[in-house]
Design an enzyme around this catalytic site. Structure first.
Site, PDB file in Angstrom:
ATOM      1  N   GLN A  72      15.443  36.085  37.285  1.00 63.71           N
ATOM      2  CA  GLN A  72      16.229  36.749  37.013  1.00 63.71           C
ATOM      3  C   GLN A  72      16.572  37.348  38.993  1.00 63.71           C
ATOM      4  O   GLN A  72      15.779  37.666  39.052  1.00 63.71           O
ATOM      5  CB  GLN A  72      17.514  38.296  36.227  1.00 63.71           C
ATOM      6  CG  GLN A  72      18.234  38.310  36.603  1.00 63.71           C
ATOM      7  CD  GLN A  72      18.337  40.277  35.684  1.00 63.71           C
ATOM      8  OE1 GLN A  72      17.713  41.140  35.973  1.00 63.71           O
ATOM      9  NE2 GLN A  72      19.369  39.915  34.673  1.00 63.71           N
ATOM     10  N   CYS A 102      22.708  45.996  35.979  1.00 62.17           N
ATOM     11  CA  CYS A 102      21.733  47.222  36.101  1.00 62.17           C
ATOM     12  C   CYS A 102      22.664  48.443  36.478  1.00 62.17           C
ATOM     13  O   CYS A 102      22.856  48.297  37.459  1.00 62.17           O
ATOM     14  CB  CYS A 102      20.710  46.869  36.508  1.00 62.17           C
ATOM     15  SG  CYS A 102      19.081  48.005  37.041  1.00 62.17           S
ATOM     16  N   LYS A 141      24.103  38.007  34.103  1.00 61.82           N
ATOM     17  CA  LYS A 141      23.840  39.214  32.886  1.00 61.82           C
ATOM     18  C   LYS A 141      24.885  40.391  33.432  1.00 61.82           C
ATOM     19  O   LYS A 141      24.931  40.140  34.863  1.00 61.82           O
ATOM     20  CB  LYS A 141      22.544  39.431  32.774  1.00 61.82           C
ATOM     21  CG  LYS A 141      22.067  40.648  31.518  1.00 61.82           C
ATOM     22  CD  LYS A 141      22.714  40.309  30.283  1.00 61.82           C
ATOM     23  CE  LYS A 141      21.503  41.562  29.174  1.00 61.82           C
ATOM     24  NZ  LYS A 141      21.448  43.143  29.605  1.00 61.82           N
TER      25      LYS A 141
END
Length: 345
Positions: A72, A102, A141
């Site tokens: 990632q 994040c 993500k």
């Protein structure tokens, strides 16, 4: 079966979330032993990779027994993201994943991670840059949106799919929520049920028991689930979910022997990969969960976090095994470990 490009996963696969300072090779090894289907590295700064930063480069370490595994990356610059994807490709992971989720301030303030949620056009350009630069499958993500006024994941999912990504993992909170409140899976389900969407959709957030995993599978229809904090110190969560989904019955919880054995394996691999000082220091965050539920365990835990030699730690673990080997630890739900300053999801 679930397909991500040329990767074939079982029906309803279980994914290990990429967690900063947690999802390293030692931790991934014990999760793999317990049935996780797809894992990701800790997220890696695209700028760090380009600068050849030692910590970023070390995170590229992957091993054949971990496959399938994704690396990632995160960043806010198209050129840097494209170049970092090319660097990632040299170590031959199975896929490249982009972190748009994040929420930590130091990442967001650089226009990366969940910071990109404020600019969907930029998110699309960054994703296109990565897709164009690699022959590997690219996945993403992300979260529901920046805040409650911009829960735009349905639009985002369509636009990301159009860039050529092969799967999308969605955490059921906005950036403003951080890790607070309850994850909202209704919008994850809306993405999955959108007739335009044909890539796998994985749900993430608040899955901390086999019962909840099966309930959310049935209720929201996602292709699989991603688990983060609930696996910390409890890698058995993956095998328990699989057993429960297949049989409808809870398996026996791990014995004290299993807990000690897995903790030892994690420790040894941590020291092998990071060296004795860092390896031992970073294992300290895991002992509480490995030993959770044992009566009077606090004294042992306090000793473990002060020891500086592997042999001393193993001796204390052996002492725990001798004193608690007949204990049965009932598990109804896992207490989540809060990593608010990290990036668990």
């Amino acid at each position: 079966m679930v397909k991500i490009g040329n990767i074939t996963l079982p029906d309803f696969p279980l994914l290990l979330a990429p967690m900063e300072d947690v999802s390293d090779p030692p931790f991934r090894a014990v999760c793999k032993d317990n049935g996780v289907d797809l894992m990701y590295t800790e997220f890696i700064s695209s700028e760090g990779l380009i600068r050849d930063a030692i910590k970023s480069r070390q995170k590229l370490d992957i091993f054949d027994y971990e496959r399938p595994i994704g690396i990632q990356i995160f960043g806010g610059d198209e050129e840097a993201m494209a170049l970092s994807a090319k660097i990632v490709e040299t170590v031959q992971p199975d896929l490249v994943d982009i972190n748009f989720g994040c929420p930590v301030k130091k990442v967001v303030s650089k226009g990366a991670g969940a910071g990109v949620l404020k600019d969907v056009d930029l998110m699309v350009r960054l994703t296109e840059a990565v897709v164009r630069s690699t022959s590997l499958p690219v996945t993403v993500k992300t979260r529901l949106g920046w805040d409650d006024n911009s829960r735009n994941i349905e639009e985002v999912a369509e636009r990301l799919q159009d860039t050529g990504i092969k799967a999308l993992s969605i955490h059921g909170r906005t950036r403003s929520q951080m890790y607070k409140g309850e994850a909202d899976w209704t919008l994850i389900a809306a993405v999955k049920n959108n007739p335009r969407i044909h890539i796998p959709i994985f749900g993430n957030g608040d899955i901390d028991s086999p019962q909840k995993a099966l309930a959310y599978k049935n209720r929201y229809g996602v292709d699989g689930i991603m688990i983060g904090r609930a696996a910390i110190g409890y890698p058995w969560i993956f095998r328990e979910i699989k057993h429960y989904v297949e049989t409808g019955a809870m398996p026996e919880p791990p014995t004290v022997e299993e807990r000690v054995a897995v903790c030892k394996k994690h420790l040894v691999k941590s020291v092998e990969w990071k060296g004795p000082i860092v390896g031992i220091n970073e294992m300290r965050r895991h002992y509480a969960n490995y030993l959770k539920g044992l009566p009077g365990i606090k004294e042992y835990r306090n000793r473990l976090v002060t020891l500086k030699e592997v042999e001393e730690i193993e001796a204390v673990l052996d002492e725990i095994l001798d004193n608690y080997k007949d204990a049965i630890i009932e598990r109804t739900a896992i207490e989540l470990v809060n990593y608010h300053e990290k990036c668990p999801v």
